[in-house]
Enzyme design. Structure first.
Site, PDB file in Angstrom:
ATOM      1  N   ARG A 188      64.240  24.727  52.127  1.00 55.03           N
ATOM      2  CA  ARG A 188      63.793  24.324  53.459  1.00 55.03           C
ATOM      3  C   ARG A 188      62.282  24.480  53.594  1.00 55.03           C
ATOM      4  O   ARG A 188      61.678  25.400  53.048  1.00 55.03           O
ATOM      5  CB  ARG A 188      64.464  25.195  54.527  1.00 55.03           C
ATOM      6  N   ASP A 198      64.547  29.639  43.884  1.00 57.06           N
ATOM      7  CA  ASP A 198      65.922  30.028  44.186  1.00 57.06           C
ATOM      8  C   ASP A 198      67.012  29.070  43.698  1.00 57.06           C
ATOM      9  O   ASP A 198      66.758  28.029  43.106  1.00 57.06           O
ATOM     10  CB  ASP A 198      66.083  30.327  45.668  1.00 57.06           C
ATOM     11  N   LYS A 218      62.123  48.089  51.457  1.00 58.29           N
ATOM     12  CA  LYS A 218      60.685  48.241  51.235  1.00 58.29           C
ATOM     13  C   LYS A 218      59.922  48.210  52.559  1.00 58.29           C
ATOM     14  O   LYS A 218      58.935  48.943  52.736  1.00 58.29           O
ATOM     15  CB  LYS A 218      60.179  47.142  50.299  1.00 58.29           C
ATOM     16  N   ASP A 248      60.619  25.621   1.928  1.00 59.87           N
ATOM     17  CA  ASP A 248      61.739  26.519   2.206  1.00 59.87           C
ATOM     18  C   ASP A 248      63.013  25.669   2.316  1.00 59.87           C
ATOM     19  O   ASP A 248      62.947  24.449   2.507  1.00 59.87           O
ATOM     20  CB  ASP A 248      61.460  27.275   3.506  1.00 59.87           C
ATOM     21  N   TYR A 249      64.182  26.314   2.245  1.00 60.56           N
ATOM     22  CA  TYR A 249      65.432  25.545   2.294  1.00 60.56           C
ATOM     23  C   TYR A 249      66.101  25.667   3.677  1.00 60.56           C
ATOM     24  O   TYR A 249      66.063  24.742   4.476  1.00 60.56           O
ATOM     25  CB  TYR A 249      66.391  26.002   1.193  1.00 60.56           C
ATOM     26  N   ASP A 250      66.716  26.819   3.976  1.00 63.47           N
ATOM     27  CA  ASP A 250      67.469  26.976   5.227  1.00 63.47           C
ATOM     28  C   ASP A 250      66.539  26.933   6.435  1.00 63.47           C
ATOM     29  O   ASP A 250      65.549  27.667   6.511  1.00 63.47           O
ATOM     30  CB  ASP A 250      68.233  28.300   5.217  1.00 63.47           C
TER      31      ASP A 250
END
Length: 743
Positions: free
Chosen positions: A12, A146, A386, A505-507
């Site tokens: 709003r 929100d 608070k 590199d592989y994986d």
């Protein structure tokens, strides 16, 4: 600093449109968010954001808005989002407040699951997106607020990828066992929407943790230190407890109107002790439980009857929703029962008011009461607690606070209670009204220091500073991603070079991750790519992997390329047999294996892999949150276990690995470079072990290093996925070959 416009986006607009004497009038509404934003813009944000635009639903039709907005005297420009009344009802009263609100506050029995509500929720969010996209420009900051607008960030990001977007959730994010009650397609839309933001803020550590757990469960994200990578972007999550304008409440007692009202309320209570509560009408606030606890206090301690009065103010909210109307009726009846059964002609145990309070009235009641009784069953933060603490500039007053409110993590001087325990509420009321003034002052001082140093201005400033940092990093990282220009430069270097070296590199680089190591077989397309690269003129290709030598030999040994296994423990140069680099570590493995085996039994879905020169504990198939916790525990125990041994512990992608300290991919690459004269080097990898390769090739002319993913790296460039690596390798294969040189 670049001047930016700030878009505050909430359900709003902070304006109330009223028809007075035949004319529409517009006045600024009160509320926590508008107060927070105003406080920030009056301090840190004053010079940073010269234009402030508020986006939201105006609460009136378009004709009334056009008549009223010209009378509004505020510091904001407004971008109204006009929605169909029926659609808005399904979006707001339906999905937002009859599903998300109860579920996120742990009231699943109140949740209503309707497809029409979800469709309206997405539709209104799309209307917000269209309104914003028509106005935003580069450099603008979008701050979404929100649960009503969780999908919005992703909707904006898809259309405008470079926006700086922040999302703050003012309510709790629930544990995954509650979140998973949302239908799966809706879960994905909510989480995907949130991940469209650059920064997602929460009130507490637990809310942040539960969100990361949900994202990991539903979307298989991998959080690292509160940050995760999504669609090539770093999404930062953080804990930013919202607060209040401390000085406004603390100095309220200096106002004559507040002083007069305070004196009036104190005269009404006379010599009685006053308990005070103010809440919106909502089942999450625990008002009924609170009154039951107060009644039990009076029954257990009849000597206080006539000596204590409980002033209870309920602010109307969502009366037209069935559960809210039922709650009000229950509260009304219970208060009537207490007053009639325990009260006397000259004493009512509960003074009950069902209406809004003006600020001066609220401040005076905070100052006049002896005890603030704030006991929600669940609350994202609770600013009333608070406000009460800040208002007590006389150094007296006691705060009784629910341990299930977000504020409980900050206000250590409060008397914390379980709001479901009437006996604990009763005993704590007695403790509060009998507390000595010195203890009251000590507790209040501690809480006031916390609120004053962590006020609402700091909350907003911290959030927007985090957004600034993430945005700068995103811009910096985006410049490092391989664009057409840098790709052309790389290919030009490759074509012009006389000796080329490719270190892959592989994986996670050539092959996507799989649940189990043996499932990551090279595809026919990958085998073809590597074969063609290996046959390129004066080009050496090496797979530099953490894999064991047997797997690499079985999958790739027939190709015209070299192989490096177990992070450099074994090397197979092109055209040669395997050679062992690492020392024999057999004597050290039993204690490592014993510890890993214990965690295999503790964590279902995990398993241990025995390699020739290392041991690995895999947890890719475990329940993500549990697996992550156990991985952290195992990592710490392994560090303690290996002590001075010649071993090191690696924390990789869903794997904890122990290997020799004396070998790594960097040392293996250094060995390959020794005596060679490569004038083009391409080095590509995705995890921490590949940083050793990047380090070994840093500063070499003609070296191109590429990181797969968004984690911090020494690499020069970035790509997102193995498929993008394949595309780059195809570009290399299709580039012109240089003349053959003598080798």
């Amino acid at each position: 600093m670049i001047e930016r416009r700030l878009f505050i986006v909430a359900n709003r607009l902070p304006l109330t449109v009223e028809l007075q004497d035949g004319q529409y009038q517009c006045r600024q509404s009160s509320g926590g968010l508008i107060s927070a934003v105003n406080a920030y813009l009056a301090h840190d944000g004053r010079d940073r954001f010269r234009q402030r635009l508020w986006v939201g639903v105006p609460g009136c039709d378009e004709a009334a808005w056009q008549h009223a907005v010209s009378t509004a005297d505020t510091d904001f420009n407004y971008l109204p989002v006009f929605t169909n009344a029926e659609t808005y009802e399904h979006y707001y009263d339906g999905f937002s407040n009859s599903l998300l609100w109860p579920l996120f506050h742990y009231f699943p029995s109140y949740a209503e699951f309707h497809k029409t509500d979800f469709a309206a929720y997405m539709d209104v969010n799309r209307q917000f997106a269209r309104r914003l996209l028509a106005e935003v420009r580069p450099g603008d900051v979008i701050w979404i607020h929100d649960y009503h607008l969780l999908p919005l960030a992703a909707m904006l990001r898809r259309q405008s990828p470079d926006l700086s977007i922040e999302l703050f959730l003012h309510i709790p994010f629930p544990v995954f066992e509650v979140f998973r009650l949302v239908p799966k397609p809706w879960q994905r839309e909510l989480l995907l929407g949130m991940l469209g933001a650059d920064v997602i803020g929460f009130h507490t550590d637990s809310y942040q943790r539960y969100f990361l757990q949900a994202a990991e469960q539903v979307l298989q994200t991998v959080p690292v230190d509160g940050e995760l990578t999504w669609e090539g972007r770093a999404v930062s999550t953080g804990v930013f407890p919202v607060s209040i304008d401390f000085d406004m409440f603390h100095d309220a007692g200096l106002k004559n109107d507040v002083q007069e009202l305070t004196t009036h309320y104190q005269s009404l209570k006379h010599n009685k002790k006053m308990l005070f509560s103010v809440d919106r009408l909502d089942y999450t606030k625990g008002v009924h439980h609170r009154i039951k606890g107060y009644k039990k206090f009076l029954l257990q301690h009849p000597e206080y009857c006539g000596q204590v009065v409980f002033v209870l103010v309920i602010v109307p909210s969502r009366n037209h929703i069935r559960t809210y109307a039922e709650r009000k009726r229950m509260i009304d009846e219970y208060i009537g029962d207490i007053n009639s059964s325990l009260g006397t002609i000259d004493w009512k145990p509960v003074i009950y008011q069902y209406q809004h309070l003006e600020f001066n009235e609220l401040a005076a009641l905070y100052r006049a009461c002896d005890v603030a009784l704030i006991t929600p069953l669940r609350d994202g933060m609770n600013l009333v607690a608070k406000e009460f603490v800040a208002s007590r500039n006389d150094g007296t007053g006691v705060l009784i606070l629910s341990e299930l409110a977000g504020a409980a993590t900050e206000l250590n001087g409060a008397l914390l209670i379980n709001p479901n325990d009437a006996d604990e509420i009763a005993s704590t009321i007695k403790l509060a009204i009998e507390m000595g003034s010195s203890e009251q002052q000590e507790r209040l001082n501690a809480m006031q220091i916390q609120i004053k140093t962590h006020d609402v201005n700091r909350w907003a400033a911290n959030m927007l500073q985090r957004l600034e940092e993430v945005t700068v990093r995103r811009i910096t990282n985006a410049a490092r991603h391989i664009d057409p220009f840098s790709r052309a430069s790389l290919l030009a270097y490759y074509t012009a070079a006389s000796e080329r070296l490719l270190l892959l590199d592989y994986d996670g680089t050539l092959s996507p991750f799989t649940a189990r190591p043996e499932q990551a077989l090279p595809s026919p397309e990958l085998l073809m790519l590597l074969t063609q690269l290996g046959k390129h003129t004066n080009t050496d290709v090496y797979i530099v992997s953490g894999r064991d030598s047997a797997s690499l030999e079985n999958w790739l040994g027939h190709l015209p390329i070299g192989l490096v296994a177990e992070h450099g423990a074994k090397v197979k140069k092109i055209g040669h047999d395997w050679s062992v680099i690492a020392d024999d570590l057999k004597a050290f493995w039993p204690q490592v294996e014993k510890l890993m085996a214990a965690y295999v039994s503790k964590c279902p879905g995990s398993f241990m892999e025995e390699k020739e020169f290392s041991r690995a504990w895999h947890y890719r198939e475990t329940e993500p949150f549990h697996g992550g916790v156990k991985a952290a525990e195992l990592y710490r125990e392994l560090l303690d276990c290996i002590g001075p041994l010649p071993l090191q512990v690696l924390n990789g992608h869903k794997v904890i690995e122990v290997r020799s300290r004396l070998v790594d991919k960097g040392k293996a690459v250094t060995g390959l470079l020794k005596g060679a004269k490569y004038d083009f080097i391409l080095c590509v990898g995705d995890d921490e072990t590949d940083e050793d390769m990047f380090r070994a090739t840093a500063g070499i002319r003609g070296a191109f290093t590429i990181k797969i993913g968004e984690q911090p790296s020494l690499a020069t460039y970035r790509l997102h996925t193995p498929y993008q690596v394949h595309t780059l390798l195809e570009n290399i294969i299709n580039s012109p070959e240089p003349r053959r040189s003598a080798r």
